[in-house]
Design a protein around this motif. Structure first.
Motif: not given
Length: 213
Positions: A52-56, A91-92, A123-130
């Motif tokens: 997905x292009x762009x930010x969350x 989220x960045x 979950x940790x990989x997605x939300x906290x580790x980019x």
């Protein structure tokens, strides 16, 4: 005390699913109830592309029909909820992605008795580790970290393994009338919807054990 089987419908890309997981775990620890957890597949955005292009925030704004500033406010609120249960959302750095491959990986992990560990790692990989949970190479690496064989994971996810299992979970969710996650079903009889406080989960666990007894 009897074991309570808990089916949890959730998505890796759902912040409330991570918060709800922590609240449920707190309830289990406090109530001293023996539970057996199975994570079931549910995709909030099944049509999302792998990349997905762009930010969350931009993706969220488009999905919810709001401006980007409003979307950032939504991110801030969920970040605050996560912080209350010891999670540090970033989220960045987050990469929005289609989660089908990740759900298939969870079923593979279940076959090896490592589903709980794999769920937490994703979950940790997605939300906290980019980390990018929609890409095969990333998923292979994450799977190896919890003890799965990298070669087996790559072969399974390159093919069509466990796709039918994901589809079966989605069909069962529809049969139950589940429209949002997390959604908890205890012993196929009691349902708890949403990232409820630990005391709500604890009450449901006690009710489940009393009904069995």
């Amino acid at each position: 005390m009897p074991t309570v089987h808990v089916d949890i419908w959730s998505d890796i890309a759902c912040p409330f699913c991570y918060v709800g997981k922590r609240n449920f775990e707190s309830a289990v620890a406090a109530s001293d109830v023996d539970v057996e957890v199975t994570y079931r597949s549910f995709q909030l955005s099944p049509d999302m592309p792998t990349d997905v292009s762009g930010t969350h925030a931009e993706m969220l704004a488009a999905k919810m029909g709001v401006d980007v500033d409003t979307a950032r406010g939504m991110e801030a609120r969920t970040t605050g909820l996560a912080r209350e249960v010891g999670l540090d959302f970033d989220y960045e750095a987050l990469h929005p992605a289609n989660t089908l491959l990740a759900h298939r990986l969870l079923h593979l992990a279940k076959a090896h008795g490592l589903q709980g560990e794999m769920k937490e790692r994703l979950l940790a990989a997605y939300f906290t580790q980019g980390r990018h949970v929609g890409r095969l190479d990333e998923l292979v690496d994450l799977a190896a970290e919890v003890g799965l064989d990298a070669t087996e994971v790559r072969a399974a996810l390159t093919g069509d393994d466990y796709t039918a299992d994901v589809e079966q979970d989605v069909a069962q969710a529809a049969a139950y009338g589940i429209r949002g996650v997390p959604f908890f079903v205890l012993d196929g009889r009691l349902a708890v919807s949403g990232a409820q406080p630990p005391e709500v989960f604890a009450s449901a666990l006690r009710q489940a054990t009393e009904q069995v007894a």
